[in-house]
Design an enzyme around this catalytic site. Structure first.
Site, PDB file in Angstrom:
ATOM      1  N   ARG A  30       0.840  -1.211   0.000  1.00  0.00           N
ATOM      2  CA  ARG A  30       0.000   0.000   0.000  1.00  0.00           C
ATOM      3  C   ARG A  30       0.881   1.269   0.000  1.00  0.00           C
ATOM      4  NH1 ARG A  30      -0.426   4.596   2.721  1.00  0.00           N
ATOM      5  NH2 ARG A  30      -0.009   3.476   4.653  1.00  0.00           N
ATOM      6  N   ASP A  31       1.538   1.531   1.102  1.00  0.00           N
ATOM      7  CA  ASP A  31       2.334   2.753   1.248  1.00  0.00           C
ATOM      8  C   ASP A  31       3.454   2.803   0.203  1.00  0.00           C
ATOM      9  OD1 ASP A  31       3.754   4.960   2.175  1.00  0.00           O
ATOM     10  OD2 ASP A  31       3.637   4.394   4.263  1.00  0.00           O
ATOM     11  N   HIS A  48       3.690   4.038  13.059  1.00  0.00           N
ATOM     12  CA  HIS A  48       4.123   4.077  11.658  1.00  0.00           C
ATOM     13  C   HIS A  48       5.199   5.154  11.571  1.00  0.00           C
ATOM     14  CE1 HIS A  48       3.405   3.709   7.221  1.00  0.00           C
ATOM     15  NE2 HIS A  48       3.935   4.916   7.246  1.00  0.00           N
ATOM     16  N   HIS A  93       8.930   6.767   9.906  1.00  0.00           N
ATOM     17  CA  HIS A  93       9.683   6.889   8.655  1.00  0.00           C
ATOM     18  C   HIS A  93      11.175   7.045   8.933  1.00  0.00           C
ATOM     19  CE1 HIS A  93       6.265   8.076   5.639  1.00  0.00           C
ATOM     20  NE2 HIS A  93       6.069   6.905   6.193  1.00  0.00           N
ATOM     21  N   CYS A 124       7.391   8.696   0.765  1.00  0.00           N
ATOM     22  CA  CYS A 124       7.970   9.989   0.374  1.00  0.00           C
ATOM     23  C   CYS A 124       9.442  10.127   0.755  1.00  0.00           C
ATOM     24  CB  CYS A 124       7.210  11.161   1.012  1.00  0.00           C
ATOM     25  SG  CYS A 124       5.458  11.120   0.720  1.00  0.00           S
ATOM     26  N   ASN A 169       9.920   4.951   4.123  1.00  0.00           N
ATOM     27  CA  ASN A 169       9.465   4.020   5.153  1.00  0.00           C
ATOM     28  C   ASN A 169      10.655   3.289   5.770  1.00  0.00           C
ATOM     29  OD1 ASN A 169       6.518   4.129   5.236  1.00  0.00           O
ATOM     30  ND2 ASN A 169       6.635   3.522   3.087  1.00  0.00           N
TER      31      ASN A 169
END
Ligand code: ZN
Length: 316
Positions: free
Chosen positions: A14-15, A211, A213, A244, A253
């Protein structure tokens, strides 16, 4: 002595895939999900129920949910931006659905054209829909507090705003809230402080996942801070795809392979077979030849004599 289990939640399908230009075929996605589940990952976010015109990369999410549900023991997670997406997710049979809520209202307006009040209203409608289903069919419903550690549009986010929205999501009917470092602004001290702060408002059991990064290289340091606070579910993306990546050389991520290595070496139980996981990476790279994958462990290899489930560095 039984080991602490940490759930690695793979968000790459997904991400990761939503942030890159190439569109992975449904067959390749299924092969990825199946292989990563076989490597021991027990939770995978397989897609997002967004209109295909906005994210054509994720247009096959319903089919992927149906497929992933056939894999025994796998928690099938999806993201939903709104009620319509949530209805589709519930219909498809997702086990866990997350609605992201930007703690920065500017970011929320820019991204989904909704105010905080409108998002909380949408969340309450979704919760009502879920509660209307027979108990066995109700997915777990999480509110994702995105930009919780700071926003590229607003900068620092006041604690009061974060707390008001965490409480708002729980009052609207979420089972849990998760803290999300969308911008890669978080540092370990802040991770600890905000987990404690939000737990103080909504209860310990309502905050179990993060979550994070790796935009500024602090991804795993932040994970460690979260583990110290008792967090048990950590999102990561195979090869660090997506999220991103603003900075050259840094993944967006957190890299699943590096996270799994750190946790296994420290003696946590993840259920993940590292050699098998690294093989999945090669499979995904073959399916996405133009996409750069990140991660140190797959490049360097495992330490000599590293044995799965044994930890590393304790006295020998
Ligand atoms: Zn991300």
């Amino acid at each position: 002595m039984s080991k602490t289990h940490i759930e690695i939640s793979e968000v790459g399908p997904r991400d990761g895939l939503q942030s890159i230009t190439p569109i992975m075929s449904t067959a390749d996605k299924k092969a990825w999900i199946a292989a990563e589940a076989a490597a021991g990952v027990r939770e995978i976010e397989v897609g997002s129920f967004v209109p295909a015109r906005i994210l054509p990369q994720l247009a096959d999410t319903a089919e992927l949910v149906a497929f992933a549900r056939t894999i025994p023991g796998l928690t099938v997670a999806v993201l939903v931006p709104n009620f319509k997406g949530a209805a589709a997710a519930v219909e498809a049979g997702a086990h866990k659905i997350t609605i992201p809520l930007s703690v920065s209202e500017t970011h929320s307006l820019r991204n989904v054209n909704r105010t905080h009040a409108q998002m909380l209203e949408e969340t309450a409608r979704i919760a009502e829909l879920i509660m209307g289903r027979p108990e066995a069919e109700r997915p777990k419903f999480e509110g994702g507090l995105s930009t919780a550690f700071g926003c590229t549009l607003e900068g620092a986010i006041p604690d009061a705003t974060l707390l008001r929205l965490a409480e708002g999501l729980m009052a609207a009917g979420c089972d849990e809230v998760g803290l999300s470092d969308t911008t890669g602004y978080a540092n370990p001290a802040q991770v600890k402080r905000l987990i404690r702060l939000v737990r103080g408002a909504v209860g310990e059991a309502a905050v179990t996942g993060v979550h994070l990064h790796n935009t500024r290289g602090l991804g795993l340091a932040n994970v460690l801070a979260a583990l110290d606070e008792g967090i048990v579910t950590v999102d990561a993306s195979l090869g660090g795809i997506g999220g991103c990546p603003f900075a050259p050389g840094a993944s967006g991520n957190i890299v699943t392979e590096d996270l799994a290595f750190m946790l296994e070496a420290m003696g946590y139980e993840t259920g993940v077979d590292l050699e098998a996981l690294i093989a999945v990476r090669q499979q995904v790279q073959a399916a996405l030849p133009a996409v750069e994958l990140y991660g140190f462990t797959p490049e360097s290899g495992l330490p000599l004599g590293f044995a799965q489930g044994q930890g590393w560095g304790a006295s020998v």
